[in-house]
Design an enzyme around this catalytic site. Structure first.
Site, short mmCIF file in Angstrom:
data_model
loop_
_atom_site.label_atom_id
_atom_site.label_comp_id
_atom_site.label_asym_id
_atom_site.label_seq_id
_atom_site.Cartn_x
_atom_site.Cartn_y
_atom_site.Cartn_z
N HIS A 100 -8.47 1.44 -4.37
CA HIS A 100 -9.03 0.64 -2.63
C HIS A 100 -10.06 2.39 -2.91
CE1 HIS A 100 -9.73 -0.13 1.69
NE2 HIS A 100 -10.79 -0.15 0.67
N GLY A 111 -2.70 4.25 7.66
CA GLY A 111 -2.01 3.50 8.20
C GLY A 111 -1.81 2.74 9.40
N GLY A 112 -0.76 1.94 9.40
CA GLY A 112 0.14 1.85 10.67
C GLY A 112 -0.91 0.87 11.42
N ASP A 155 -4.58 3.60 -1.91
CA ASP A 155 -5.76 4.27 -0.99
C ASP A 155 -6.29 5.26 -1.08
OD1 ASP A 155 -6.00 1.47 1.17
OD2 ASP A 155 -4.15 2.46 1.39
N GLY A 186 1.49 -2.37 4.36
CA GLY A 186 1.60 -0.88 4.24
C GLY A 186 2.94 -0.86 4.96
N SER A 187 2.96 -0.56 5.58
CA SER A 187 4.46 -1.17 6.81
C SER A 187 5.38 -1.11 6.48
CB SER A 187 3.55 -0.15 7.98
OG SER A 187 3.08 -0.72 8.69
N GLY A 239 -4.83 -4.58 6.09
CA GLY A 239 -5.09 -3.19 7.77
C GLY A 239 -4.24 -4.41 8.76
N GLY A 240 -2.70 -4.22 8.78
CA GLY A 240 -1.87 -4.50 10.06
C GLY A 240 -1.51 -5.82 9.36
N MET A 266 -12.06 4.29 -0.77
CA MET A 266 -12.78 4.82 0.63
C MET A 266 -13.12 5.82 0.89
SD MET A 266 -9.90 2.89 2.89
CE MET A 266 -8.39 2.91 2.02
N SER A 311 0.76 -0.99 -0.47
CA SER A 311 0.18 -0.38 0.06
C SER A 311 0.79 0.94 -0.02
CB SER A 311 -0.70 0.50 1.24
OG SER A 311 -1.49 0.88 1.74
#
Length: 222
Positions: free
Chosen positions: A65, A143-144, A34, A196-197, A175-176, A67, A9
């Site tokens: 994506h 994020g994160g 995103d 992502g991260s 996510g995560g 949102m 991401s």
């Protein structure tokens, strides 16, 4: 599509240097883009002009994506710029079946996303209209965040429904996602993973992508 796909991401990337940041993930299966409108979610990121430029320079396909509110209006515009897949939120679509068909007719894979508290059961009858079901494993918008294990039963229910209907549909989670949580998500039935991260925060994003892919693939081959 691979058995296990990794979609980094760019929400975790350096927005000032997006072209070079895309180059850092050239071994990924796609880049997860995103789009947030500060209405459907409490954050503001990219819009159509920026996504169009990302499409022009990205070494990997775009997995967009949305949102955003009014997904029925805007999702086809992102398909028109050449995104490989466009995912809208069930919570933001007035006519999700019509929208999915419109995306497919434009040559784009149609995805539908569900927030953590949104049940999958009301949408099981329309899975045949989709190419991908995105189950959010954090609350959308930032994020994160840490992976929500409470979403695992929903992933399992969706995977069982897909297997029972023999549909060529994939489950994406967002996510995560880390080397630890990807194992749990893969065991539950997910095959496409947004990270992502854990990718962009790594010293070597290519190795991070490979490590995540190995972790998920190992779980699927057991």
């Amino acid at each position: 599509m691979r058995t296990c796909c990794i979609h980094p991401s760019i929400l975790s990337a350096d927005f000032v240097n997006l072209q070079s940041e895309l180059g850092r993930i050239s071994t990924a299966d796609a880049v997860h883009v995103d789009v947030m409108d500060n209405s459907f979610v409490p954050n503001l990121t990219l819009g159509l002009p920026v996504v169009k430029r990302i499409q022009a320079v990205s070494p990997v396909p775009l997995d967009v994506h949305l949102m955003i509110d009014d997904a029925d209006r805007w999702a086809p515009e992102y398909a028109a710029v050449g995104a490989a897949s466009v995912t809208f939120h069930a919570e933001a679509a007035r006519a999700p079946i019509r929208l999915a068909r419109e995306l497919r007719s434009a040559g784009t894979r149609a995805g539908m996303a569900l927030c953590p508290a949104t049940a999958v059961e009301p949408y099981l009858d329309m899975l045949g209209e989709l190419d991908m079901l995105l189950i959010m494993t954090v609350e959308p918008g930032f994020g994160g965040q840490s992976f929500l294990d409470v979403t695992l039963p929903k992933i399992r229910r969706a995977a069982e429904a897909i297997r029972g209907s023999d549909l060529p549909l994939v489950i994406q989670v967002d996510g995560g996602i880390t080397k630890d949580t990807i194992v749990r998500a893969a065991e539950a039935g997910a095959t496409v993973f947004v990270a992502g991260s854990s990718v962009y925060g790594a010293e070597d994003p290519a190795e991070a992508i490979a490590g995540l892919r190995r972790a998920a693939s190992d779980q699927h081959t057991r």
